[in-house]
Design a protein around this motif. Structure first.
Motif, PDB file in Angstrom:
ATOM      1  N   ALA A   1       7.995  -5.005  -5.549  1.00  0.00           N
ATOM      2  CA  ALA A   1       8.385  -4.282  -6.767  1.00  0.00           C
ATOM      3  C   ALA A   1       9.242  -5.177  -7.623  1.00  0.00           C
TER       4      ALA A   1
ATOM      5  N   GLN B   1       5.314 -13.413  -7.957  1.00  0.00           N
ATOM      6  CA  GLN B   1       4.632 -14.498  -7.246  1.00  0.00           C
ATOM      7  C   GLN B   1       5.626 -15.480  -6.649  1.00  0.00           C
TER       8      GLN B   1
ATOM      9  N   ASN C   1       9.713 -15.107   9.383  1.00  0.00           N
ATOM     10  CA  ASN C   1       9.749 -14.632   7.996  1.00  0.00           C
ATOM     11  C   ASN C   1       8.954 -13.340   7.802  1.00  0.00           C
ATOM     12  N   ALA C   2       8.067 -13.031   8.755  1.00  0.00           N
ATOM     13  CA  ALA C   2       7.323 -11.770   8.648  1.00  0.00           C
ATOM     14  C   ALA C   2       8.269 -10.571   8.712  1.00  0.00           C
TER      15      ALA C   2
ATOM     16  N   LEU D   1       9.052 -16.338   0.342  1.00  0.00           N
ATOM     17  CA  LEU D   1       9.113 -15.719   1.670  1.00  0.00           C
ATOM     18  C   LEU D   1       8.122 -16.376   2.633  1.00  0.00           C
ATOM     19  N   ASN D   2       7.057 -17.000   2.079  1.00  0.00           N
ATOM     20  CA  ASN D   2       6.092 -17.672   2.940  1.00  0.00           C
ATOM     21  C   ASN D   2       6.474 -19.123   3.216  1.00  0.00           C
ATOM     22  N   ARG D   3       7.121 -19.730   2.271  1.00  0.00           N
ATOM     23  CA  ARG D   3       7.443 -21.156   2.431  1.00  0.00           C
ATOM     24  C   ARG D   3       8.910 -21.425   2.716  1.00  0.00           C
TER      25      ARG D   3
ATOM     26  N   HIS E   1       3.306 -15.365   6.299  1.00  0.00           N
ATOM     27  CA  HIS E   1       4.382 -14.412   6.639  1.00  0.00           C
ATOM     28  C   HIS E   1       4.385 -13.149   5.783  1.00  0.00           C
ATOM     29  N   ALA E   2       4.008 -13.239   4.575  1.00  0.00           N
ATOM     30  CA  ALA E   2       4.166 -12.073   3.699  1.00  0.00           C
ATOM     31  C   ALA E   2       3.085 -12.059   2.647  1.00  0.00           C
TER      32      ALA E   2
ATOM     33  N   PHE F   1       6.796 -13.926  -3.414  1.00  0.00           N
ATOM     34  CA  PHE F   1       5.720 -14.074  -2.441  1.00  0.00           C
ATOM     35  C   PHE F   1       5.708 -15.486  -1.860  1.00  0.00           C
TER      36      PHE F   1
ATOM     37  N   LEU G   1      11.591  -7.349  -5.184  1.00  0.00           N
ATOM     38  CA  LEU G   1      11.739  -7.255  -3.734  1.00  0.00           C
ATOM     39  C   LEU G   1      10.402  -7.573  -3.088  1.00  0.00           C
ATOM     40  N   THR G   2      10.435  -8.438  -2.087  1.00  0.00           N
ATOM     41  CA  THR G   2       9.234  -8.795  -1.361  1.00  0.00           C
ATOM     42  C   THR G   2       9.520  -8.623   0.124  1.00  0.00           C
ATOM     43  N   SER G   3       8.547  -8.119   0.849  1.00  0.00           N
ATOM     44  CA  SER G   3       8.769  -7.901   2.284  1.00  0.00           C
ATOM     45  C   SER G   3       7.657  -8.554   3.090  1.00  0.00           C
ATOM     46  N   GLY G   4       8.003  -8.954   4.344  1.00  0.00           N
ATOM     47  CA  GLY G   4       7.043  -9.613   5.231  1.00  0.00           C
ATOM     48  C   GLY G   4       6.098  -8.620   5.872  1.00  0.00           C
ATOM     49  N   TYR G   5       5.152  -9.155   6.633  1.00  0.00           N
ATOM     50  CA  TYR G   5       4.143  -8.304   7.251  1.00  0.00           C
ATOM     51  C   TYR G   5       4.747  -7.268   8.191  1.00  0.00           C
TER      52      TYR G   5
END
Lengths: 376, 214
Positions: free
Chosen positions: A349, B87, B107-108, B93-95, A343-344, B90, B124-128
């Motif tokens: 940041a 990390q 979640n993308a 947001l994937n799991r 997904h990501a 990261f 801050l993390t963002s999906g695809y």
């Protein structure tokens, strides 16, 4: 020859005053007085006596010690009691009789005379002008036409008419015809004419001028602003000395002030209302209306501001609601599988806030974390 | 795209980082490879009051209402054993399996604000689906705007600040992409050639300037 010439001059010298003095004899004086007769006596009674010459004086004249006429202005020789009649002038007779001063009884206008002022409604006056009332003919015909023309012009250009009543400068208005009472009691005179300013102008005494605005204007315009307009018109009138010119200046300034008052009425949103036909009851003002007019004006202004604020707040809320309801879409992006993540991916940041003295840019995590990472 | 561990640029199709050999397997070994059930607002550190949680949930719902394809998640935790917040974001947001997010929003399309309350850092993390419209500078700007609140421990206001900033950026990006799509479509209809349309798009990317023959 010289002796002959002296003999010829001798008789002349004897007849002259100098000769009389030189003669010095009483015989000569008597003969002279006898010649003048009665007229000489009359003249001598009014004039001082002639001086008498002595032989020594004659010798003095011969030696040059005495000069004839030297003391001519030295003594008073005119009867101090004599009078001079003024010359008669042919003055022309008075072309125009001066106005007779008003008697005390004429100062207060009678009811009949006041009926000439307020006998008919605006627009139906018997006369040349619907806005100028001068039943006492205080203005000349030309001045009346000029003034009426200006008032008609003002009426065409403005929504607020001026109704002008002219009085003599010393005139007193009966109690029942005070300007406040006229607007209150004779309101039906103005009912079809829209907003009106009633003016009492005392010709020759601009400082006595009074004005009263109809109730719909007073409801919006504060009393002090009305008084300012009157004061400005009076000051402008005093710029002139002629009575008719004073009236012209007064009306010109008042017309200008009424333009701004009209603008305020428009801003208050009441223009349409006040120019429409009003019921008679709306124009009849109770006794206490003069005190309460400013309060009502304040209330109306407050309501206007409040309604504007409500509209503004509702508009802002509606705009915010619309903004909150708005939906934003993004184009579809093909799924990628970086690092095997479903997904990501990406570093994103990270900012630390451990040190309150350093800015965020100095606490930004950009370094590699390989050495910090515990990889099992 | 940059590697969450070494922050080096990598290819968008790389299965692992060519610089540090990082992949999701590395973080799975630390945090686990199974999905984690959580909500868009998770206060594992227990720093929010009830009223603040309610207010913040309302903001997150509003975000989902404005962006039907996206969602915003906030995680407050204390990662004493976790040396890297980047990390962790990261991995989460994937799991993460967000219970209060519709299935239609994968979640993308997620943006995750993870706050290490103990370690005093936020990421801050963002999906695809969001990453192309949310640059690293924009995310850093959002975190910077909330920095004073993070310093004072005002977690609600800090979260609202980040959320508001991200919302404005995404709204602007959405309008821009919509406008570009319309212009592109109009050019495509006008010329009837996709090649010419692509050329026009590239010229716009260069600022629309034409080279002068100096």
């Amino acid at each position: 020859m010289r002796l002959g010439f002296c003999l010829c001059l001798l008789p002349l010298l004897v007849q002259s005053p100098l000769g009389g003095q030189s003669a010095g004899t009483s015989d000569t004086a008597e003969s002279d007085s006898g010649k003048t007769g009665a007229s000489g006596e009359k003249l001598s009674s009014r004039l001082p006596e002639l001086p008498a010459w002595s032989p020594s004086d004659y010798e003095g004249v011969k030696r040059g010690e005495i000069v004839a006429g030297e003391n001519f202005f030295g003594e008073v020789t005119v009867d101090p009691e004599a009078t001079i009649d003024p010359p008669g002038l042919d003055l022309p007779e008075d072309l125009e009789p001066l106005p007779e001063p008003l008697d005390e009884g004429d100062l207060v206008l009678s009811t009949d005379e006041m009926a000439a002022y307020f006998g008919s409604a605006i627009g139906h006056l018997q006369g040349e002008s619907a806005f100028l009332r001068d039943p006492q003919d205080l203005l000349s015909q030309q001045e009346f036409r000029d003034c009426a023309s200006f008032l008609n012009y003002h009426s065409d250009e403005s929504a607020i008419n001026i109704v002008l009543n002219l009085f003599d400068e010393r005139q007193e208005v009966a109690e029942g015809y005070k300007i406040e009472k006229v607007v209150q009691l004779h309101g039906d005179l103005f009912k079809d004419s829209g907003p009106v300013v009633l003016v009492y102008f005392y010709l020759g005494a601009p400082n006595r001028a009074q004005l009263m605005m109809s109730p719909e204007i007073r409801a919006v315009i504060p009393q002090d602003e009305q008084e300012r307009a009157l004061r400005a018109a009076i000051i402008e009138a005093f710029e002139k000395t002629d009575e008719a010119l004073q009236l012209d200046s007064f009306l010109g300034e008042l017309s200008t002030r009424l333009y701004w008052i009209e603008r305020e009425l428009e801003i208050a949103g009441l223009h349409e209302e006040v120019t429409g036909v009003q019921p008679v009851e709306a124009l009849l003002v109770p006794e206490r209306s003069f005190e309460g007019s400013s309060l009502r004006g304040s209330m109306r202004a407050g309501l206007f501001i409040l309604s504007a604020l409500v509209v503004l707040v509702v508009g802002i809320l509606a705009w915010r609601w619309k903004l909150r309801q708005r939906k934003y879409y993004f184009p579809e992006v093909d799924d990628e599988r970086v690092f095997g993540a479903p997904h990501a991916a990406g570093a994103g940041a990270v900012v630390s806030f451990a040190d309150p003295h350093l800015p965020p840019s100095r606490q930004r995590h950009q370094e590699a974390e390989v050495d910090r990472w515990v990889d099992s | 795209m940059k590697c969450p561990r070494c922050v080096q640029r990598v290819h968008s199709m790389a299965r692992e980082c060519p610089h540090c050999a990082f992949s999701i397997a590395n973080v799975d070994r630390i945090f686990g490879q199974d999905d984690v059930r959580l909500r868009t607002l998770t206060d594992a550190a227990g720093v929010l009051r009830r009223r603040e949680r309610i207010a913040l949930r309302g903001r997150l719902d509003q975000f989902q209402q404005n962006f039907p394809q996206l969602f915003f998640g906030i995680y407050f935790g204390s990662f004493r054993e976790t040396p890297s917040l980047r990390q962790f974001g990261f991995w989460l947001l994937n799991r993460g399996a967000f219970e209060d997010v519709e299935v239609s929003r994968p979640n993308a399309g997620g943006i995750l604000l993870s706050v290490d309350v103990g370690g005093k850092s936020a990421g801050l993390t963002s999906g695809y689906a969001v990453a192309p419209f949310l640059s690293q500078e924009a995310t850093f700007g959002a975190l910077s705007s909330a920095h004073p609140y993070f310093l004072e421990g005002q977690w609600l206001r800090a979260s609202e600040s980040v959320l508001g900033r991200i919302t404005r950026v995404l709204a602007r990006q959405s309008r821009r992409s919509e406008r570009d799509a319309k212009e592109l479509g109009a050019q495509h209809d006008h010329t009837g050639s996709s090649e010419v349309g692509l050329r026009g798009l590239r010229e716009r990317h260069r600022g629309g300037r034409t080279k002068s023959k100096a």
